[in-house]
Structures are given as structure tokens and as C-alpha cells.
Design a protein around this motif. Structure first.
Motif, PDB file in Angstrom:
ATOM      1  N   ILE A  88      19.283  49.222  52.621  1.00  0.00           N
ATOM      2  CA  ILE A  88      18.826  50.522  52.132  1.00  0.00           C
ATOM      3  C   ILE A  88      18.755  51.556  53.247  1.00  0.00           C
ATOM      4  CG2 ILE A  88      16.858  51.727  51.097  1.00  0.00           C
ATOM      5  CD1 ILE A  88      16.315  48.973  49.636  1.00  0.00           C
ATOM      6  N   THR A  89      18.260  51.163  54.416  1.00  0.00           N
ATOM      7  CA  THR A  89      18.060  52.136  55.492  1.00  0.00           C
ATOM      8  C   THR A  89      19.327  52.435  56.287  1.00  0.00           C
ATOM      9  OG1 THR A  89      17.339  50.401  57.018  1.00  0.00           O
ATOM     10  CG2 THR A  89      15.628  51.561  55.774  1.00  0.00           C
ATOM     11  N   MET A  90      20.181  51.442  56.471  1.00  0.00           N
ATOM     12  CA  MET A  90      21.366  51.629  57.311  1.00  0.00           C
ATOM     13  C   MET A  90      22.641  51.894  56.520  1.00  0.00           C
ATOM     14  SD  MET A  90      20.370  51.477  60.432  1.00  0.00           S
ATOM     15  CE  MET A  90      21.916  51.293  61.295  1.00  0.00           C
ATOM     16  N   HIS A  91      22.703  51.451  55.304  1.00  0.00           N
ATOM     17  CA  HIS A  91      23.949  51.536  54.545  1.00  0.00           C
ATOM     18  C   HIS A  91      23.765  52.354  53.263  1.00  0.00           C
ATOM     19  CE1 HIS A  91      25.449  48.842  57.500  1.00  0.00           C
ATOM     20  NE2 HIS A  91      24.568  47.921  57.186  1.00  0.00           N
ATOM     21  N   ASP A  92      23.261  53.550  53.444  1.00  0.00           N
ATOM     22  CA  ASP A  92      22.962  54.460  52.341  1.00  0.00           C
ATOM     23  C   ASP A  92      24.234  55.163  51.871  1.00  0.00           C
ATOM     24  OD1 ASP A  92      23.141  55.767  54.773  1.00  0.00           O
ATOM     25  OD2 ASP A  92      21.635  57.272  54.274  1.00  0.00           O
ATOM     26  N   PHE A  93      25.065  54.412  51.182  1.00  0.00           N
ATOM     27  CA  PHE A  93      26.362  54.917  50.713  1.00  0.00           C
ATOM     28  C   PHE A  93      26.227  56.149  49.830  1.00  0.00           C
ATOM     29  CE2 PHE A  93      24.914  51.830  47.627  1.00  0.00           C
ATOM     30  CZ  PHE A  93      25.177  52.430  46.406  1.00  0.00           C
ATOM     31  N   TRP A  94      25.081  56.297  49.194  1.00  0.00           N
ATOM     32  CA  TRP A  94      24.848  57.435  48.309  1.00  0.00           C
ATOM     33  C   TRP A  94      24.747  58.745  49.081  1.00  0.00           C
ATOM     34  CZ3 TRP A  94      21.837  53.175  48.982  1.00  0.00           C
ATOM     35  CH2 TRP A  94      20.667  53.333  49.728  1.00  0.00           C
TER      36      TRP A  94
END
Length: 137
Positions: A88-94
Motif C-alpha cells: 500500500i505505501t510503496m506500490h500505490d499504482f492508483w
């Protein structure tokens, strides 16, 4: 629990593949501290260098704990939480666009299924693991 023919060997293989990859990933944190700390800073992670080093330590400990069967519940729980939080914190694709969004989405999914795998090892952590040291059951 591991009575089926070959289940003991398959479980060792699963432990080595899962834990070994995560431990290697943790070592990569130590080999690329500056690059990873820069990315962590870009993502808004506080104390990026310390965060990279601590996450590397967690990945190495968690991976080795699963491979060897040493405090496997602690290692698996730590990995499950870390992988979910870092997804959630590092891979916030959104929050990304184009190819970056796809790369972040792929990394997000890897962390999520890794968290699920760690949860499976947590579920069986109180059993006697074949070919393991079985310390800290």
C-alpha cells in the motif's frame, strides 16, 4: 499434517523457494541502500535509509526463519504484515500513470500474494516442520 507421500519434500521446497526469495530480496536492500532510500524518500517514507535497512533486516530474518524453521511464526507474521503494508505505501499504482502504473500494480500484487503466502506459513507454524530446526514453536 505432512503424511501424504512427498508432502515433506514439497514443503521443504516451498519453504526454500518462498523464504529464500524473500531473504535474497532483503539482502538486495543492503546492497542498494542509496538507490532504495531515494525511492523510499520519493514515496514519502519517513527516515528512508533507516526504513530500507530495517525492511531489509525483516526480509532476511523472515525468509531465513521460514527456510530453517526458526521462530517461523514470528518470521511469517512479520513478513505478512510488512508485505501488506509495503504494498500500500510503496506500490500505490492508483497514483501513477502509464508504464509506471503497471509496474507499481505488478509490485503491489506480488506483495499481496507474498503476504498471503506468509499467512499460510503462519497458519502451519505450530506444526512440526519436516527437515527444519523447529526452534520457537
Amino acid at each position: 499434517m505432512f503424511e501424504a507421500p512427498g508432502a515433506d519434500v514439497l514443503f521443504v521446497l516451498a519453504r526454500v523457494l518462498f523464504g529464500g526469495v524473500l531473504a535474497f530480496t532483503g539482502l538486495n536492500h543492503f546492497l542498494n541502500v542509496e538507490e532504495m532510500a531515494g525511492y523510499a524518500e520519493f514515496k514519502g517514507i519517513p527516515a528512508p535509509t533507516a526504513s530500507v535497512l530495517l525492511s531489509g533486516l525483516l526480509l532476511v530474518f523472515g525468509g531465513v526463519s521460514i527456510v530453517l524453521g526458526i521462530f517461523s511464526a514470528v518470521g511469517a507474521a512479520g513478513l505478512a504484515v510488512f508485505l501488506a503494508v509495503s504494498a500500500i505505501t510503496m506500490h500505490d499504482f492508483w497514483n501513477a500513470d502509464g508504464a509506471d502504473a503497471q509496474d507499481e500494480f505488478n509490485s503491489f500484487l506480488k506483495n499481496i500474494y507474498g503476504s498471503g503466502g506468509a499467512l499460510l506459513f503462519l497458519v502451519v507454524s505450530n506444526a512440526h516442520w519436516p527437515y527444519a530446526l523447529n526452534v520457537g514453536l
